[in-house]
Design an enzyme around this catalytic site. Structure first.
Site, PDB file in Angstrom:
ATOM      1  CG  ASP A 105      14.269   3.743  18.348  1.00 52.44           C
ATOM      2  OD1 ASP A 105      15.261   3.932  17.881  1.00 52.44           O
ATOM      3  OD2 ASP A 105      13.180   3.641  17.921  1.00 52.44           O
TER       4      ASP A 105
HETATM    5  N1  URA Z   1      11.801   3.000  13.509  1.00 53.47           N
HETATM    6  C1  URA Z   1      11.631   3.555  14.785  1.00 53.47           C
HETATM    7  O1  URA Z   1      11.103   4.386  15.137  1.00 53.47           O
HETATM    8  N2  URA Z   1      12.642   2.741  15.754  1.00 53.47           N
HETATM    9  C2  URA Z   1      13.160   1.914  15.345  1.00 53.47           C
HETATM   10  O2  URA Z   1      13.964   1.068  16.080  1.00 53.47           O
HETATM   11  C3  URA Z   1      13.443   1.382  13.965  1.00 53.47           C
HETATM   12  C4  URA Z   1      12.582   2.179  12.946  1.00 53.47           C
END
Ligand code: URA
Length: 236
Positions: A105
């Site tokens: 993310d």
């Molecule tokens: N899980 C998440 O919530 N975000 C990420 O970036 C990776 C795994």
């Protein structure tokens, strides 16, 4: 090398082999100027000219494997509609076109692999391969043992159960958890934590399988060693 068209497309980073088969059946692939819709077709990777959606695709000869410590506030997509910084900005010295393996993310930091090896990308990201990904999360509330157990057994997120996962508290005072998941669903760690009443405030990936981020600083990258690449290929 003589290979099936769908394997060629996967190695050229177009899509997974299965998705490539769909692309072929949809009539989007041309070999030497001719639309090919049959899955049995073989191509000579160094000789035949392959177009997908009227754009030439090629298998990159020089395979590159990089590990980046992704900073916060950058996207893992190659292009961003809002013009935000991309992880590719951190590896711009590398001349070959490389792509992130899976996603982190915008507000997640840590270990990200980038490569032009399509086969490895699809191996590491395909849900059936169950590659272990380790995260450190700071949450706003410490979950009770009962909730941790629910997390371990799998939870319903977006209408589908997650597979089994691991979770342990590593710092009670600062609400820090170590989490291991084996899938790569959208915002999976955040959604799983929210499901047990703990909102993620910070999230960092520190390992993929046994490959560790180590002491790479935020925004820094390095090429993977031969043995690390061999190890990643053995996963999945
Ligand atoms: N899980 C998440 O919530 N975000 C990420 O970036 C990776 C795994």
């Amino acid at each position: 090398m003589l290979m099936r068209l769908q394997k060629f497309l996967a190695e050229a980073n177009v899509a997974s082999r299965r998705k490539s088969e769909e692309i072929i059946l949809e009539g989007r692939v041309k070999v030497n100027g001719e639309v090919i819709k049959s899955l049995g077709t073989k191509v000579e990777s160094e000789k035949d000219v392959v177009f997908v959606d009227n754009k030439e695709v090629k298998i990159e000869e020089n395979l590159i494997y990089v590990i980046l410590n992704k900073p916060l506030n950058c996207v893992t997509t190659v292009k961003d509609q809002f013009g935000r910084k991309s992880v590719l900005d951190y590896v711009s010295e590398i001349k070959e076109r490389i792509y992130p393996v899976g996603r982190l993310d915008y507000d997640t930091s840590g270990l990200l692999i980038l490569t032009n090896d399509g086969e490895l990308t699809f191996k590491l990201t395909h849900p059936k391969h169950y590659v272990e990904k380790t995260y450190i999360a700071r949450v706003d509330k410490l979950p009770k043992e009962k909730e941790l157990e629910r997390f371990r057994n799998g939870l319903l997120i977006d209408g589908k159960m997650t597979s089994k996962a691991k979770i342990r508290v590593i710092d009670k005072k600062s609400f820090i958890l170590e989490i291991k998941i084996y899938e790569g669903r959208n915002r999976q760690v955040r959604k799983m934590c929210a499901e047990i009443g703990a909102n993620v405030k910070e999230l960092k990936r520190i390992k993929i399988g046994n490959l560790e981020l180590g002491n790479l600083k935020s925004g820094q990258y390095r090429k993977l060693s031969e043995s690390e690449v061999k190890y990643l290929k053995s996963l999945g």
